[in-house]
Design a protein around this motif. Structure first.
Motif, PDB file in Angstrom:
ATOM      1  N   ASP A 117      10.161  -3.050  -5.373  1.00 22.43           N
ATOM      2  CA  ASP A 117      10.060  -1.600  -5.616  1.00 22.43           C
ATOM      3  C   ASP A 117      10.748  -0.779  -4.524  1.00 22.43           C
ATOM      4  OD1 ASP A 117       8.775  -1.877  -7.988  1.00 22.43           O
ATOM      5  OD2 ASP A 117       6.780  -1.356  -7.268  1.00 22.43           O
ATOM      6  N   ASP A 129     -10.390  -0.470   5.261  1.00 23.91           N
ATOM      7  CA  ASP A 129     -10.405  -1.860   4.768  1.00 23.91           C
ATOM      8  C   ASP A 129      -8.989  -2.401   4.562  1.00 23.91           C
ATOM      9  OD1 ASP A 129     -13.087  -1.716   4.744  1.00 23.91           O
ATOM     10  OD2 ASP A 129     -13.350  -1.660   2.566  1.00 23.91           O
ATOM     11  N   HIS A 130      -8.072  -1.507   4.210  1.00 25.89           N
ATOM     12  CA  HIS A 130      -6.725  -1.966   3.871  1.00 25.89           C
ATOM     13  C   HIS A 130      -5.703  -1.583   4.936  1.00 25.89           C
ATOM     14  CE1 HIS A 130      -8.777  -1.723  -0.094  1.00 25.89           C
ATOM     15  NE2 HIS A 130      -8.175  -2.871  -0.268  1.00 25.89           N
ATOM     16  N   ARG A 185      13.448  -4.844 -11.709  1.00 22.36           N
ATOM     17  CA  ARG A 185      12.650  -5.198 -10.533  1.00 22.36           C
ATOM     18  C   ARG A 185      11.612  -6.253 -10.905  1.00 22.36           C
ATOM     19  NH1 ARG A 185      10.087  -0.126  -9.447  1.00 22.36           N
ATOM     20  NH2 ARG A 185      11.532   1.079 -10.685  1.00 22.36           N
ATOM     21  N   ARG A 190     -10.293  -2.534  -7.345  1.00 19.54           N
ATOM     22  CA  ARG A 190     -10.518  -3.867  -6.784  1.00 19.54           C
ATOM     23  C   ARG A 190     -12.012  -4.123  -6.570  1.00 19.54           C
ATOM     24  NH1 ARG A 190     -10.615  -5.299  -1.285  1.00 19.54           N
ATOM     25  NH2 ARG A 190     -10.670  -7.535  -1.056  1.00 19.54           N
ATOM     26  N   ARG A 207       9.011   3.756 -12.431  1.00 17.68           N
ATOM     27  CA  ARG A 207       7.612   3.521 -12.094  1.00 17.68           C
ATOM     28  C   ARG A 207       7.467   2.288 -11.210  1.00 17.68           C
ATOM     29  NH1 ARG A 207       8.351   1.168 -17.021  1.00 17.68           N
ATOM     30  NH2 ARG A 207       7.072  -0.620 -17.592  1.00 17.68           N
ATOM     31  N   ARG A 208       6.381   2.284 -10.473  1.00 16.66           N
ATOM     32  CA  ARG A 208       6.150   1.193  -9.530  1.00 16.66           C
ATOM     33  C   ARG A 208       4.811   0.527  -9.818  1.00 16.66           C
ATOM     34  NH1 ARG A 208       7.678   3.722  -3.637  1.00 16.66           N
ATOM     35  NH2 ARG A 208       9.872   4.079  -4.015  1.00 16.66           N
ATOM     36  N   VAL A 209       4.486  -0.441  -9.004  1.00 15.33           N
ATOM     37  CA  VAL A 209       3.172  -1.079  -9.109  1.00 15.33           C
ATOM     38  C   VAL A 209       2.109   0.003  -8.888  1.00 15.33           C
ATOM     39  CG1 VAL A 209       1.618  -2.717  -7.996  1.00 15.33           C
ATOM     40  CG2 VAL A 209       4.014  -3.312  -8.311  1.00 15.33           C
ATOM     41  N   PRO A 210       1.129   0.098  -9.781  1.00 20.52           N
ATOM     42  CA  PRO A 210       0.107   1.162  -9.640  1.00 20.52           C
ATOM     43  C   PRO A 210      -0.879   0.850  -8.520  1.00 20.52           C
ATOM     44  CG  PRO A 210      -0.411  -0.214 -11.526  1.00 20.52           C
ATOM     45  CD  PRO A 210       0.890  -0.737 -10.972  1.00 20.52           C
ATOM     46  N   LEU A 211      -0.373   0.939  -7.283  1.00 16.87           N
ATOM     47  CA  LEU A 211      -1.156   0.492  -6.130  1.00 16.87           C
ATOM     48  C   LEU A 211      -2.470   1.260  -5.990  1.00 16.87           C
ATOM     49  CD1 LEU A 211      -1.377  -1.304  -3.670  1.00 16.87           C
ATOM     50  CD2 LEU A 211      -0.007   0.338  -2.385  1.00 16.87           C
ATOM     51  N   TYR A 244      12.687  -0.373 -13.451  1.00 21.41           N
ATOM     52  CA  TYR A 244      11.448  -1.141 -13.361  1.00 21.41           C
ATOM     53  C   TYR A 244      11.604  -2.550 -13.941  1.00 21.41           C
ATOM     54  CZ  TYR A 244       6.556  -2.368 -14.178  1.00 21.41           C
ATOM     55  OH  TYR A 244       5.351  -3.010 -14.200  1.00 21.41           O
ATOM     56  N   MET A 296      -4.932  -0.024  -8.402  1.00 23.56           N
ATOM     57  CA  MET A 296      -5.370  -1.378  -8.072  1.00 23.56           C
ATOM     58  C   MET A 296      -6.320  -1.351  -6.871  1.00 23.56           C
ATOM     59  SD  MET A 296      -3.765  -2.908 -10.434  1.00 23.56           S
ATOM     60  CE  MET A 296      -4.090  -4.615 -10.123  1.00 23.56           C
ATOM     61  N   LEU A 297      -6.034  -0.488  -5.894  1.00 19.70           N
ATOM     62  CA  LEU A 297      -6.916  -0.391  -4.729  1.00 19.70           C
ATOM     63  C   LEU A 297      -8.299   0.123  -5.147  1.00 19.70           C
ATOM     64  CD1 LEU A 297      -4.433   1.148  -2.124  1.00 19.70           C
ATOM     65  CD2 LEU A 297      -5.578  -1.059  -1.912  1.00 19.70           C
ATOM     66  N   LEU A 333      -1.255  -8.092  -0.320  1.00 13.91           N
ATOM     67  CA  LEU A 333      -2.248  -7.084  -0.713  1.00 13.91           C
ATOM     68  C   LEU A 333      -3.258  -7.754  -1.629  1.00 13.91           C
ATOM     69  CD1 LEU A 333       0.368  -5.302   0.062  1.00 13.91           C
ATOM     70  CD2 LEU A 333      -0.925  -3.504  -1.067  1.00 13.91           C
ATOM     71  N   ARG A 334      -4.510  -7.712  -1.173  1.00 15.99           N
ATOM     72  CA  ARG A 334      -5.561  -8.473  -1.857  1.00 15.99           C
ATOM     73  C   ARG A 334      -5.819  -7.995  -3.274  1.00 15.99           C
ATOM     74  NH1 ARG A 334      -9.891  -7.204   2.524  1.00 15.99           N
ATOM     75  NH2 ARG A 334      -8.450  -5.470   2.801  1.00 15.99           N
ATOM     76  N   CYS A 335      -5.530  -6.716  -3.505  1.00 15.30           N
ATOM     77  CA  CYS A 335      -5.862  -6.155  -4.825  1.00 15.30           C
ATOM     78  C   CYS A 335      -4.752  -6.393  -5.839  1.00 15.30           C
ATOM     79  CB  CYS A 335      -6.137  -4.666  -4.707  1.00 15.30           C
ATOM     80  SG  CYS A 335      -4.723  -3.734  -4.107  1.00 15.30           S
ATOM     81  N   LEU A 336      -3.627  -6.929  -5.391  1.00 12.03           N
ATOM     82  CA  LEU A 336      -2.496  -7.114  -6.295  1.00 12.03           C
ATOM     83  C   LEU A 336      -2.316  -8.592  -6.642  1.00 12.03           C
ATOM     84  CD1 LEU A 336       0.205  -4.737  -4.767  1.00 12.03           C
ATOM     85  CD2 LEU A 336      -1.538  -4.233  -6.464  1.00 12.03           C
ATOM     86  N   ALA A 373      -4.510  -3.139   7.514  1.00 12.49           N
ATOM     87  CA  ALA A 373      -3.481  -4.158   7.766  1.00 12.49           C
ATOM     88  C   ALA A 373      -2.464  -4.186   6.630  1.00 12.49           C
ATOM     89  CB  ALA A 373      -4.125  -5.526   7.920  1.00 12.49           C
ATOM     90  N   GLU A 374      -2.975  -3.960   5.414  1.00 13.93           N
ATOM     91  CA  GLU A 374      -2.074  -3.980   4.260  1.00 13.93           C
ATOM     92  C   GLU A 374      -1.147  -2.759   4.265  1.00 13.93           C
ATOM     93  OE1 GLU A 374      -5.165  -4.344   1.451  1.00 13.93           O
ATOM     94  OE2 GLU A 374      -5.147  -6.525   1.493  1.00 13.93           O
ATOM     95  N   THR A 412       1.401  -3.448   6.754  1.00 13.22           N
ATOM     96  CA  THR A 412       2.389  -4.372   6.195  1.00 13.22           C
ATOM     97  C   THR A 412       3.411  -3.618   5.356  1.00 13.22           C
ATOM     98  OG1 THR A 412       0.723  -6.103   6.131  1.00 13.22           O
ATOM     99  CG2 THR A 412       2.659  -6.432   4.762  1.00 13.22           C
ATOM    100  N   LEU A 413       2.904  -2.702   4.548  1.00 17.07           N
ATOM    101  CA  LEU A 413       3.810  -1.921   3.699  1.00 17.07           C
ATOM    102  C   LEU A 413       4.763  -1.085   4.554  1.00 17.07           C
ATOM    103  CD1 LEU A 413       1.336  -0.775   0.895  1.00 17.07           C
ATOM    104  CD2 LEU A 413       3.165  -2.468   0.711  1.00 17.07           C
ATOM    105  N   PHE A 426       4.761 -12.866   7.622  1.00 19.76           N
ATOM    106  CA  PHE A 426       3.737 -12.859   8.667  1.00 19.76           C
ATOM    107  C   PHE A 426       2.998 -14.190   8.706  1.00 19.76           C
ATOM    108  CE2 PHE A 426       4.299  -8.667   6.840  1.00 19.76           C
ATOM    109  CZ  PHE A 426       4.503  -7.873   7.951  1.00 19.76           C
TER     110      PHE A 426
END
Lengths: 247, 399
Positions: free
Chosen positions: A129, B305-306, A139, B24, B13-17, A136, B20-21, A115-118, B308-309, B312-313, A109
């Motif tokens: 992912d 707040d998120h 990845r 933050r 397992r994945r990123v602990p979104l 994991y 994190m959200l 993502l601001r928090c990551l 747009a994010e 994006t996902l 884009f």
């Protein structure tokens, strides 16, 4: 590069086989609005995109570039015309099919949209992912590898706010490539960058897509980066008006 | 195999979104957790008071050593125990299943604080000191002392407003107090427990109790009447069957109940005939509402707040369902993180309430689970509402 006028059919590439064609569009029309407000934004678009090809789509604001990009990205419903992306027919496709196509497309884009928090690493891993088959650890290794390739091996743990504009866009490129896409769609990837950084980012993008075997459709107004393209398409009033081959 | 499955989950397992959200913005998270904890404390207190009320209402009832209890059909609760003819108890003793019987006097009397002289209503139980009436081990040695006139045993769990009786007694002082116009001497301390209807209790002989009747502000029943008749049955006797027989045979001026029915009789009064149960349940519901509003606000603003994010996902290929999962995981995390402080605060407040009011309020496993489920439900419902905002995350609009 030499631009020339052409009939609409000239932008389609007859003779391409399914194995090498990433995008195959015929007679694509798209409208916004209803009744008298209805606006015909894409008018009979024909377009093919081959494997490992970099195509730049240029044209004035409002000519329909981004709409075409979103239709190719399976982000909008196709109203009229034949749109095949990565072997899937998008017209009338179900959400499952659209999502499957999206997972095979990388998107970059204008505003990077990290993502601001990551952290940088986690942002890239969000792309990796999507590939549920990989464990994991693999990845994560892939995310590290990509960040190394874009020159950010020492910035893994930084949040986007702590990175420069160019670094953020590099993270966005790494994220787009993390899911091992067959097609990369980039919307003004250099618009928010200074000329030097923009040039760096585009060269990086060119190298990365060559290394990873992607096809790229890049929308841009930036005349300084047109030379990275294999083909140049110019849009005007919802039509592809001109094509130029790379020198 | 569980280890293989766990390994598989670990590898997937994945990123602990969600985490994190949430983390933050630590200040916003802290505010959210404070709100959820406050709601949890409100629930703990309201439900704790409600359960304690029901439990405390039968504190004395549980202590009776009986299989069957006779009461007056005019009695509605421990607050309003009515008398019935004593002879009904002796009629009941004629059933072969009955091993022994004991009449008990029950009513509220005016106890004057021996320190300040201020009168306060206190529950008095009167019975023959020769009978075994209450399941209190300490009574075995103390009960004979009640044979002397004007002697009482004082409940050490009575509220402090009745005077420093336990302290004085333990210091070895002679403790005397007025019950109505009768001066009584405290011969010992027992542990019975206060309830919502009775702040304090005393035990005395039936003879002393009868004096209270004649005193000003006294009980007011006739000698031939009792408020409770306790029946102990032979081992193996069927109390329920016996109660059914008694109901069919005895006159309608007495109501036989099994001990469980006697407990239920009292609890039902508080549950159905008063608004107290409803009020406390409503209080807990308010906690749920307050918490829901807080969690909804947090999750809604987080999604906004998120947006747009999230879009994006979606553009990257994440499904709407997986993003719903992120919001729901946030809700779950809020529930878990908000619950723990409320549980700790609940423990402290229960201890404070117990020490100040003598009400048997306690953190039971059922209470801890109930409040956790309420908080979880509250966060889930709020998450479901906040998810509607996710529909606005249109991946086509982020270009």
């Amino acid at each position: 590069m030499a631009a020339h006028s052409a009939s609409l059919d000239a932008f389609a590439q007859p003779g391409l086989d399914a194995a090498t064609t990433r995008v195959h569009i015929r007679g694509l029309n798209h409208w916004f609005g209803e009744g008298e407000q209805r606006c015909h934004v894409l008018q009979g678009i024909d377009l093919d995109l081959r494997a490992r090809e970099i195509v730049i789509l240029s044209g004035p604001s409002g000519c329909g570039k981004t709409t075409l990009l979103t239709l190719m990205g399976a982000l909008r419903a196709v109203q009229d015309g034949d749109v095949q992306v990565l072997g899937e027919q998008l017209r009338g496709a179900s959400q499952v099919v659209l999502r499957r196509v999206r997972r095979r497309i990388g998107v970059i884009f204008q505003g990077h949209n990290l993502l601001r928090c990551l952290t940088a690493e986690q942002n890239v891993q969000m792309g990796a992912d999507l590939n549920r088959q990989l464990p994991y650890r693999e990845r994560r290794l892939r995310s590290h590898q990509l960040l190394r390739e874009v020159g950010l091996a020492d910035q893994l743990g930084k949040l986007p706010a702590a990175l420069s504009g160019g670094q953020r866009q590099r993270v966005a490129i790494a994220r787009a490539l993390a899911a091992e896409p067959h097609l990369l769609l980039a919307d003004e990837p250099t618009a928010a960058l200074d000329s030097h950084t923009g040039r760096e980012v585009v060269e990086l993008l060119q190298r990365m897509v060559r290394d990873h075997g992607c096809s790229v459709l890049m929308v841009t107004h930036d005349p300084r980066i047109l030379d990275v393209a294999d083909r140049l398409l110019v849009m005007e009033d919802g039509r592809i008006r001109a094509m130029a081959a790379a020198a | 195999m569980l280890p293989e499955r766990l390994l598989h989950l670990w590898q997937r397992r994945r990123v602990p979104l969600a985490w994190m959200l949430l983390t933050r913005q630590p200040v916003r998270l802290a505010v959210a957790l404070a709100g959820i904890s406050f709601a949890g404390v409100l629930m703990f207190l309201q439900l704790g008071f409600r359960d304690a009320l029901f439990e405390a209402s039968i504190t004395i009832h549980r202590l009776f050593d009986a299989d069957v209890v006779l009461i007056s059909p005019r009695s509605t609760s421990s607050n309003a125990m009515q008398a019935f003819p004593r002879r009904r108890l002796y009629q009941a003793a004629g059933w072969q299943e009955v091993a022994s019987v004991a009449p008990v006097r029950w009513n509220f009397v005016q106890w004057k604080n021996p320190e300040t002289g201020k009168p306060r209503s206190l529950l008095a139980l009167g019975f023959d000191p020769a009978d075994s009436v209450l399941l209190l081990p300490e009574l075995e040695t103390m009960q004979p002392k009640l044979r002397l006139g004007n002697r009482v045993l004082y409940d050490r769990l009575s509220r402090k407003e009745f005077g420093p009786v336990p302290e004085w007694f333990e210091q070895g002082r002679e403790v005397r107090a007025q019950v109505g116009d009768v001066e009584v001497k405290v011969e010992g301390l027992v542990r019975m427990g206060a309830s919502f209807s009775a702040d304090g209790n005393l035990i005395t002989s039936d003879r002393t109790f009868a004096k209270f009747r004649n005193s000003r502000g006294g009980v007011g029943t006739t000698n031939g009447s009792i408020e409770l008749g306790l029946l102990r049955l032979h081992p193996g006797a069927d109390a329920e069957a016996l109660v059914r027989q008694m109901q069919a045979v005895l006159p309608p001026d007495v109501r036989p109940l099994t001990k469980d029915q006697f407990l239920a009789f009292e609890q039902n009064y508080w549950k159905s005939s008063t608004s107290i149960g409803f009020i406390f349940t409503l209080g807990a519901a308010m906690g749920v509402v307050v918490g829901s509003v807080i969690v909804y606000q947090i999750l809604f603003s987080d999604v906004s707040d998120h947006l747009a994010e999230y879009a994006t996902l979606k553009a990257m290929g994440y499904s709407h369902g997986s993003l719903v999962g992120v919001v729901m995981r946030e809700a779950l995390l809020l529930a878990l993180l908000g619950y723990f402080p409320s549980w700790v605060a609940g423990l402290g407040l229960y201890a404070l309430t117990r020490s100040q009011t003598m009400i048997p309020i306690a953190m039971t496993q059922a209470m801890a689970t109930t409040v956790f489920c309420l908080i979880l439900g509250m966060c889930t419902a709020s998450g479901l509402l906040a998810m509607r905002k996710l529909n606005q995350a249109d991946p086509a609009e982020i270009f």
